[in-house]
Write a protein that holds these residues in place. Structure first.
Motif, PDB file in Angstrom:
ATOM      1  N   GLU A 465      42.928 -15.238 -13.646  1.00 58.56           N
ATOM      2  CA  GLU A 465      42.902 -13.819 -13.280  1.00 58.56           C
ATOM      3  C   GLU A 465      41.479 -13.270 -13.340  1.00 58.56           C
ATOM      4  O   GLU A 465      41.040 -12.532 -12.453  1.00 58.56           O
ATOM      5  CB  GLU A 465      43.808 -13.011 -14.216  1.00 58.56           C
ATOM      6  N   GLN A 468      39.083 -13.952 -10.423  1.00 57.34           N
ATOM      7  CA  GLN A 468      39.282 -13.257  -9.154  1.00 57.34           C
ATOM      8  C   GLN A 468      38.166 -12.239  -8.924  1.00 57.34           C
ATOM      9  O   GLN A 468      37.310 -12.021  -9.771  1.00 57.34           O
ATOM     10  CB  GLN A 468      40.652 -12.568  -9.146  1.00 57.34           C
ATOM     11  N   LYS A 470      36.620  -9.515  -9.413  1.00 62.44           N
ATOM     12  CA  LYS A 470      36.605  -8.403 -10.364  1.00 62.44           C
ATOM     13  C   LYS A 470      35.175  -8.127 -10.799  1.00 62.44           C
ATOM     14  O   LYS A 470      34.295  -8.988 -10.703  1.00 62.44           O
ATOM     15  CB  LYS A 470      37.467  -8.737 -11.588  1.00 62.44           C
ATOM     16  N   THR A 471      34.960  -6.921 -11.309  1.00 65.26           N
ATOM     17  CA  THR A 471      33.626  -6.583 -11.803  1.00 65.26           C
ATOM     18  C   THR A 471      33.352  -7.333 -13.095  1.00 65.26           C
ATOM     19  O   THR A 471      34.267  -7.853 -13.746  1.00 65.26           O
ATOM     20  CB  THR A 471      33.510  -5.073 -12.077  1.00 65.26           C
ATOM     21  N   GLU A 474      35.278  -5.763 -15.856  1.00 65.41           N
ATOM     22  CA  GLU A 474      36.703  -6.116 -15.840  1.00 65.41           C
ATOM     23  C   GLU A 474      36.930  -7.526 -16.371  1.00 65.41           C
ATOM     24  O   GLU A 474      37.896  -7.787 -17.097  1.00 65.41           O
ATOM     25  CB  GLU A 474      37.253  -5.982 -14.418  1.00 65.41           C
ATOM     26  N   LYS A 475      36.042  -8.443 -16.010  1.00 69.56           N
ATOM     27  CA  LYS A 475      36.147  -9.809 -16.534  1.00 69.56           C
ATOM     28  C   LYS A 475      36.037  -9.796 -18.053  1.00 69.56           C
ATOM     29  O   LYS A 475      36.818 -10.456 -18.760  1.00 69.56           O
ATOM     30  CB  LYS A 475      35.038 -10.695 -15.940  1.00 69.56           C
TER      31      LYS A 475
END
Length: 661
Positions: A465, A468, A470-471, A474-475
């Motif tokens: 996930e 993917q 993502k910023t 976010e990671k």
């Protein structure tokens, strides 16, 4: 530019624009102001701020100087400032491919480098069987020290690790295999950043491009640079020669880390037209304290001669050598004197006890604890070096490079049921994968039928996930949330550690490239979140206990210097080398110049080798001019007490520990 705040020497440094300049900045002489105003002066003379490069030893230092300059002229924000390592990383991102480096640079922090060296030693069969073989930390220090000090493995063993000389061939093999290991996995350690940056700068075409980009170069704390940093400075400025280095040869105290004292001493020979400016007006200490420091300076060899003069009107009282019978009497006197100073209006925070080696402070620590005097012991782990933060970052490193063997090992051994051997088997399977998807698919082989399989499946889903689109923030959030149950299970004081992870979230918000975040975290540890601490009143802050090395750059109203004893300051480990004794003398000088108003030099007679052993006063005080600069107070005939032995092997406290009471 207003120069009313500059003295004549500072103004000379600030207003010299063209050519090489060496600024010898005595302690408390306002070197930060010189750099701040020189940036302003360059900009006001029409020099583009983007063409100015400021190299410092911490990002915080460069930011502070440039922010202060920007308060006068916002254009100063465009000046490029940072550390040698961060500059090297930027250089290698742009030009590394031209010298054969991979495009995706993975920076190892020191713990990772030690772990890698340890793994290699084990694989070569050098660890475990023979307990005398150097441990991974020592191996890493030997390999790093050899590179930073421009020595062979044999040379550094002969100079600093003579007791390990029988392992020279084996350590050479570890060094060679470590280099191959880094190349295979796309790793660079701290030393590689500087080494390869220097290699890039040896390319004349690249050097010419950079000379046009950075027309004016400034380097702070030049006395602390190592040989490679000195070479980088020279190569950057070799064409236009518009370089100003600022430092104090008398405060070069980090030789054990690879600092090369000759960089600052040889600067005028490298740049023949060099202008030498000395900052000798001291805005910190009384003249009485400076008289002592000047006497110590007079006894130094291989130096730039200078005489420090106090900007203050009051001469102040002479520093005092205090003589005690034993360490317990000494500790009791320090405690009582500190308490009296607090009653007289000098808070704990304005006082410090300094020492060469931490074990000498044990009796004092016990005395302060009994008296419930709050103190902090400085010289320890930054929060990035703690286990929980390294755990989370290991997950992010895998997202950046699925073949990161060290990070896989750390992440996998967090899972219940997975030990070192199983982790190595799994990471070996992953290492054979060709891309990220096949790396995750490799986990399927272990995701059923084992005790750890459910945990491994959760890890796979989290990584999938997070990988993917993502910023960076976010990671980080996904990984931190996944890690929370491990944090709670692994650490009793997990709420405090959670604060460290939360402190990284706003840092991650500032990045669009995960590799850049990881590189910056590895290259320079971010400041710990100080929210709430900065607002504390001085009256609420604790007393400082610190090694002299950790106290450099700081100052206090009153300083108590423990252990003015031969074999402690100078350290007994330095007595075999003239150069090392001279560095110890510079360390003594640094300690003296931390004091603003009061300085106590503390000596106790009773040694730690039994009831009939006695200490000898440090050789640094065995000089008529030094002794004339101090007053003496003999309390050595106090009440006899039961002696307790304190020594290096049993003290239980290392110079690198941080303790708060």
């Amino acid at each position: 530019m207003s120069d009313k705040l500059l003295n004549s020497s500072q103004r000379e440094a600030v207003e010299t624009i063209k050519g090489p300049v060496l600024v010898i900045a005595g302690p408390g002489s306002g070197k930060t102001r010189v750099i701040e105003y020189r940036v302003l002066n360059l900009i006001e003379h029409g020099i583009k701020p983007e063409s100015i490069l400021l190299l410092t030893f911490t990002r915080r230092a460069s930011a502070e100087m440039l922010n202060r300059a920007a308060e006068h002229d916002p254009r100063a924000c465009k000046v490029e400032g940072g550390t040698f390592h961060s500059f090297a990383y930027k250089l290698l991102k742009q030009y590394g491919a031209q010298i054969g480096l991979p495009k995706n640079l993975i920076i190892m922090d020191e713990d990772d480098a030690q772990e890698a060296v340890g793994k290699i030693a084990t694989r070569l069969g050098f660890s475990g069987g023979d307990k005398k073989f150097p441990q991974k930390g020592t191996l890493r220090n030997i390999i790093s020290g050899a590179l930073n000090k421009n020595l062979s493995i044999e040379g550094i063993l002969e100079k600093e690790y003579e007791h390990l000389s029988q392992f020279v061939g084996d350590i050479e093999r570890v060094k060679k295999n470590y280099a191959e290991y880094k190349k295979e996995n796309g790793y660079l350690d701290y030393d590689d950043l500087l080494f390869y940056a220097r290699e890039v700068l040896k390319d004349e075409q690249i050097r010419n491009i950079l000379s046009q980009k950075y027309e004016y170069i400034m380097v702070d704390e030049y006395q602390d640079t190592n040989k490679m940093q000195g070479d980088i400075t020279y190569l950057l400025a070799s064409k236009h020669k518009n370089v100003m280095v600022v430092g104090d040869d008398a405060q070069s105290i980090y030789g054990f880390r690879g600092a090369y004292h000759e960089n600052i001493m040889n600067f005028p020979d490298q740049f023949k037209e060099c202008k030498l400016v000395k900052l000798e007006s001291n805005y910190r200490s009384t003249q009485a304290i400076l008289d002592l420091s000047n006497s110590v300076l007079d006894n130094m060899e291989n130096k730039f001669k200078k005489v420090l003069t106090a900007a203050r009107e009051s001469t102040g009282e002479k520093p005092t050598i205090m003589y005690f019978g034993d360490a317990e009497d000494e500790a009791e006197w320090i405690k009582e004197t500190i308490q009296e100073a607090v009653l007289d209006g000098m808070p704990f925070a304005h006082q410090a006890v300094l020492f060469r080696s931490s074990y000498i402070s044990i009796p004092l620590q016990a005395e302060l604890a009994r008296a419930r005097i709050p103190f902090k012991f400085f010289g320890g782990l930054k929060f990035y070096e703690t286990a929980h933060v390294k755990d989370v970052l290991a997950h992010l490193k895998i997202l950046a490079n699925f073949k990161d063997e060290l990070s896989w090992s750390r992440v996998l051994t967090l899972l219940p049921g997975i030990g070192g051997k199983t982790a190595e088997n799994i990471s070996s399977t992953i290492h054979r994968a060709e891309d990220w998807d096949s790396a995750l698919a490799a986990l399927d082989e272990y995701s059923a039928g084992y005790k750890y399989s459910p945990y491994l499946l959760d890890l796979k889903e989290t990584l999938a996930e997070a990988f993917q689109d993502k910023t960076v923030s976010e990671k980080f959030g996904l990984v931190a949330d996944y890690y929370l149950p491990f944090l709670k299970d692994k650490f009793d004081e997990w709420p405090n550690r959670l604060n460290d992870l939360e402190a990284i979230r706003p840092i991650a918000d500032n990045y669009t490239d995960l590799n850049d975040l990881l590189a910056d975290l590895a290259i320079e540890i971010p400041e710990e979140n100080q929210k709430g601490k900065d607002s504390e009143k001085d009256e609420e802050k604790p007393l400082t206990l610190s090694t002299i090395h950790s106290a450099k750059g700081l100052e206090w109203d009153a300083v108590y210097l423990l252990g003015i004893i031969e074999g402690i300051l100078p350290s007994k480990m330095a007595l075999k080398s003239k150069d090392e004794i001279e560095e110890e003398r510079r360390l003594f000088y640094v300690a003296i110049t931390r004091a603003r108003n009061k300085l106590f030099l503390l000596f106790h007679l009773a040694g730690n080798m039994g009831p009939m052993s006695f200490n000898r006063l440090s050789r640094f005080l065995d000089d008529p001019s030094v002794l004339l600069s101090v007053q003496h107070k003999d309390l050595s005939m106090g009440n006899a007490k039961k002696k307790t032995n304190y020594n290096d092997e049993t003290d239980g406290i290392d110079d690198d520990e941080s303790v708060e009471y």
